[in-house]
Write a protein that holds these residues in place. Structure first.
Motif, PDB file in Angstrom:
ATOM      1  N   ALA A   3      23.889  41.965   5.358  1.00 17.51           N
ATOM      2  CA  ALA A   3      22.516  42.385   5.511  1.00 17.51           C
ATOM      3  C   ALA A   3      21.341  41.142   5.402  1.00 17.51           C
ATOM      4  O   ALA A   3      21.726  40.412   4.611  1.00 17.51           O
ATOM      5  CB  ALA A   3      22.116  43.394   4.574  1.00 17.51           C
ATOM      6  N   PRO A   4      20.323  41.162   6.206  1.00 18.16           N
ATOM      7  CA  PRO A   4      19.637  40.241   5.949  1.00 18.16           C
ATOM      8  C   PRO A   4      18.823  39.959   4.633  1.00 18.16           C
ATOM      9  O   PRO A   4      18.786  41.191   4.202  1.00 18.16           O
ATOM     10  CB  PRO A   4      18.521  40.439   7.129  1.00 18.16           C
ATOM     11  N   SER A   5      18.697  38.812   4.156  1.00 14.14           N
ATOM     12  CA  SER A   5      18.068  38.752   2.876  1.00 14.14           C
ATOM     13  C   SER A   5      16.543  38.409   3.113  1.00 14.14           C
ATOM     14  O   SER A   5      16.338  37.549   3.845  1.00 14.14           O
ATOM     15  CB  SER A   5      18.735  37.631   2.086  1.00 14.14           C
ATOM     16  N   SER A   6      15.589  38.791   1.974  1.00 15.54           N
ATOM     17  CA  SER A   6      14.459  38.374   1.986  1.00 15.54           C
ATOM     18  C   SER A   6      14.199  36.844   1.094  1.00 15.54           C
ATOM     19  O   SER A   6      14.680  36.710   0.146  1.00 15.54           O
ATOM     20  CB  SER A   6      13.721  39.442   1.170  1.00 15.54           C
ATOM     21  N   LEU A   7      13.574  35.870   1.947  1.00 13.51           N
ATOM     22  CA  LEU A   7      13.622  34.543   1.322  1.00 13.51           C
ATOM     23  C   LEU A   7      12.243  34.409   0.624  1.00 13.51           C
ATOM     24  O   LEU A   7      12.405  33.850  -0.197  1.00 13.51           O
ATOM     25  CB  LEU A   7      13.596  33.683   2.603  1.00 13.51           C
ATOM     26  N   LEU A   8      11.191  34.910   0.925  1.00 10.76           N
ATOM     27  CA  LEU A   8       9.903  34.841   0.170  1.00 10.76           C
ATOM     28  C   LEU A   8       9.150  36.120   0.584  1.00 10.76           C
ATOM     29  O   LEU A   8       9.059  36.860   1.619  1.00 10.76           O
ATOM     30  CB  LEU A   8       9.124  33.980   1.066  1.00 10.76           C
ATOM     31  N   ARG A   9       8.326  36.678  -0.596  1.00  8.61           N
ATOM     32  CA  ARG A   9       7.715  37.925  -0.448  1.00  8.61           C
ATOM     33  C   ARG A   9       6.510  37.635  -1.462  1.00  8.61           C
ATOM     34  O   ARG A   9       6.566  37.103  -2.485  1.00  8.61           O
ATOM     35  CB  ARG A   9       8.276  39.044  -0.795  1.00  8.61           C
TER      36      ARG A   9
END
Length: 140
Positions: A3-9
C-alpha cells in the motif's frame, strides 16, 4: 503490491481556484504509483482528504513569495502537475516547513533529482546524467 505510504502530512494554507483567498487545509503527500497530494478540512475532520492531485510525476514545484498576514508570516510555493493545466498555490507557516514540503514533493515528482539547494527566491537542481550504452560492434 504494498500500500502507498504517507510521506508527509500536516496543515498548509491552500488558495482557492482564483488564487486570491487562502484557507487552512489538512494536506497529505503520498508515495506509490505516480504520487499523490491530497487535501481536506483541518480540525476534527483532519485526515479526510477528498481533493487533490493524483499524478505528481513530472510536476513542477516553485517557490512563492513570503507574505505577511497581520503579524503572521507565510511562505508560499506552487505545484503545477504535468498532467493538468492548473497551478496549485500553498503557503507554509515557516521557511523550514516550506522546505520540507517542497523537497518531499520534488522527490516524488522527479525521483531522478539527487540534490537541490534552496536559494533566495530560486532553486538549483542537480540531476544525475543518464549513462548511455556503449555502441556494440560499431567500427568507425
Amino acid at each position: 503490491m504494498a500500500a502507498p505510504s504517507s510521506l508527509l502530512r500536516g496543515e498548509l494554507y491552500k488558495a482557492d481556484q482564483m488564487g486570491a483567498i487562502f484557507k487552512l487545509r489538512w494536506v497529505e503527500l503520498w508515495a506509490g504509483g505516480k504520487g499523490e497530494l491530497r487535501w481536506g478540512y483541518p480540525g476534527p475532520n483532519a485526515g479526510t482528504t477528498d481533493r487533490g492531485i493524483s499524478d505528481l510525476s513530472g510536476a513542477t514545484v516553485s517557490l512563492g513569495a513570503e507574505e505577511w498576514r497581520g503579524a503572521e508570516a507565510r511562505f508560499g510555493f506552487q505545484v503545477t502537475p504535468r498532467s493538468r493545466p492548473r497551478t496549485y498555490f500553498f503557503q507554509a507557516s515557516s521557511a523550514e516547513e516550506r522546505r520540507l514540503w517542497v523537497d518531499a514533493i520534488e522527490n516524488v515528482a522527479s525521483p531522478d533529482v539527487t540534490r537541490s539547494n534552496l536559494g533566495g527566491g530560486y532553486r538549483l537542481i542537480f540531476m544525475v546524467r543518464p549513462q548511455y550504452p556503449r555502441p556494440w560492434g560499431i567500427l568507425g
